[in-house]
Design a protein around this motif. Sequence first.
Motif, PDB file in Angstrom:
ATOM      1  N   LEU A  49       0.825  -1.209   0.000  1.00 22.79           N
ATOM      2  CA  LEU A  49       0.000   0.000   0.000  1.00 22.79           C
ATOM      3  C   LEU A  49       0.859   1.259   0.000  1.00 22.79           C
ATOM      4  O   LEU A  49       0.502   2.270  -0.633  1.00 22.79           O
ATOM      5  CB  LEU A  49      -0.943  -0.006   1.200  1.00 22.79           C
ATOM      6  CG  LEU A  49      -2.062  -1.058   1.159  1.00 22.79           C
ATOM      7  CD1 LEU A  49      -2.764  -1.127   2.511  1.00 22.79           C
ATOM      8  CD2 LEU A  49      -3.067  -0.745   0.055  1.00 22.79           C
ATOM      9  N   LYS A  54      -2.428   6.889  -4.557  1.00 23.73           N
ATOM     10  CA  LYS A  54      -3.862   7.154  -4.484  1.00 23.73           C
ATOM     11  C   LYS A  54      -4.225   8.150  -5.563  1.00 23.73           C
ATOM     12  O   LYS A  54      -3.614   9.214  -5.688  1.00 23.73           O
ATOM     13  CB  LYS A  54      -4.261   7.683  -3.104  1.00 23.73           C
ATOM     14  CG  LYS A  54      -5.768   7.702  -2.893  1.00 23.73           C
ATOM     15  CD  LYS A  54      -6.133   7.677  -1.424  1.00 23.73           C
ATOM     16  CE  LYS A  54      -7.637   7.506  -1.247  1.00 23.73           C
ATOM     17  NZ  LYS A  54      -8.006   7.364   0.178  1.00 23.73           N
ATOM     18  N   LYS A  83      -5.872   0.765  -2.414  1.00 18.56           N
ATOM     19  CA  LYS A  83      -5.445   2.075  -1.903  1.00 18.56           C
ATOM     20  C   LYS A  83      -6.574   3.098  -2.016  1.00 18.56           C
ATOM     21  O   LYS A  83      -6.718   3.977  -1.158  1.00 18.56           O
ATOM     22  CB  LYS A  83      -4.228   2.557  -2.695  1.00 18.56           C
ATOM     23  CG  LYS A  83      -3.624   3.868  -2.209  1.00 18.56           C
ATOM     24  CD  LYS A  83      -2.741   3.656  -1.004  1.00 18.56           C
ATOM     25  CE  LYS A  83      -1.964   4.919  -0.655  1.00 18.56           C
ATOM     26  NZ  LYS A  83      -1.086   4.688   0.516  1.00 18.56           N
ATOM     27  N   GLU A  86      -8.997   3.126   1.091  1.00 18.73           N
ATOM     28  CA  GLU A  86      -8.493   3.339   2.445  1.00 18.73           C
ATOM     29  C   GLU A  86      -9.408   4.256   3.253  1.00 18.73           C
ATOM     30  O   GLU A  86      -9.774   5.341   2.815  1.00 18.73           O
ATOM     31  CB  GLU A  86      -7.084   3.946   2.399  1.00 18.73           C
ATOM     32  CG  GLU A  86      -5.980   2.929   2.223  1.00 18.73           C
ATOM     33  CD  GLU A  86      -4.603   3.536   2.372  1.00 18.73           C
ATOM     34  OE1 GLU A  86      -3.717   2.854   2.921  1.00 18.73           O
ATOM     35  OE2 GLU A  86      -4.400   4.690   1.935  1.00 18.73           O
ATOM     36  N   VAL A 162      -7.699  -1.987   4.683  1.00 22.34           N
ATOM     37  CA  VAL A 162      -8.030  -0.639   4.198  1.00 22.34           C
ATOM     38  C   VAL A 162      -9.403  -0.149   4.629  1.00 22.34           C
ATOM     39  O   VAL A 162      -9.610   1.064   4.778  1.00 22.34           O
ATOM     40  CB  VAL A 162      -7.908  -0.556   2.660  1.00 22.34           C
ATOM     41  CG1 VAL A 162      -6.486  -0.869   2.219  1.00 22.34           C
ATOM     42  CG2 VAL A 162      -8.915  -1.468   1.954  1.00 22.34           C
TER      43      VAL A 162
END
Length: 290
Positions: A49, A54, A83, A86, A162
């Motif tokens: 991650l 993102k 991601k 999250e 996440v």
Amino acid sequence: MEKTIILTLVMFLLSCTNSFSEGIRRPAVAGAFYPADKAGLEKEIGLFLDSAKKTRVTGRIIAVMVPHAGYDYSGRVAAYSFKQLEGRKVDSVVIISNSHKAYFPGIAVDDSDAWQTPLGLVKVDKVMADRLVNADEAVRYNSKIHANDHPIEVEIPFLQTVLKKGFKIVPVLFGNTRDNSYKRFAQVLADNLGRDDIIVISTDMSHYPSYEDANRIDHKTLEAIEEMDLSKLVGHIRKVQAQHVPQEETLLCGIDGVKTMLELCNILGDTGARVLKYANSGDVEIGDKS
């Protein structure tokens, strides 16, 4: 509001009480596809991650498409989709793939009470599962189909990492009969998904051509998916199959999940897709480009 599907792809070369302990689906591939110990698994997913970016996404994410090979091959790619989720509060995650262990008619929904991973337990949304099973005769409960298969299991530790705690899952496997049940299932999902539910399509891509052939074929596959053009995707698959590319066995091992996703988009309308990351097994340190 525009709804978005996020795609990341790769080629494969809860707390609960003891009251339902008998209904727990135990890990089948921990220690093989991903670390079996909690600390090691948390560390590995954290590294994946941390290396993923993102992306700013317009609209609400309703589905992600991720690979399910061993984490050494798939983890860095899958992390790009996860991601984007999250910190998100989700009610239920419908995880869809094709069975990698069995051929059977229709669609199998797991009827366990919870799935266990080294990170803990995640409850199955029995209310949602009942709705899906009762909506169409092609959808049936069958926990045996799910017991030893991996494409759903490997996604759950990422989700546990996440998403905010409290989400539930609905595990779904297609039986590889290549019928049109995906069309009906897409309508079932459209009728039953809530605003705070999401879909995870679990699929790898080309199995197992050379590195160069995989890149060429997979990018055409991605192009059709990103354009949300199901007929183009089916035509591409047939064309590649007719070419008899050396060692190419399948373009999408979770094909019915992908078809369901595209059909659902046609039903919902006002949707778009974006590819965040592509790699195949020749791109990792232990990869073999042959």
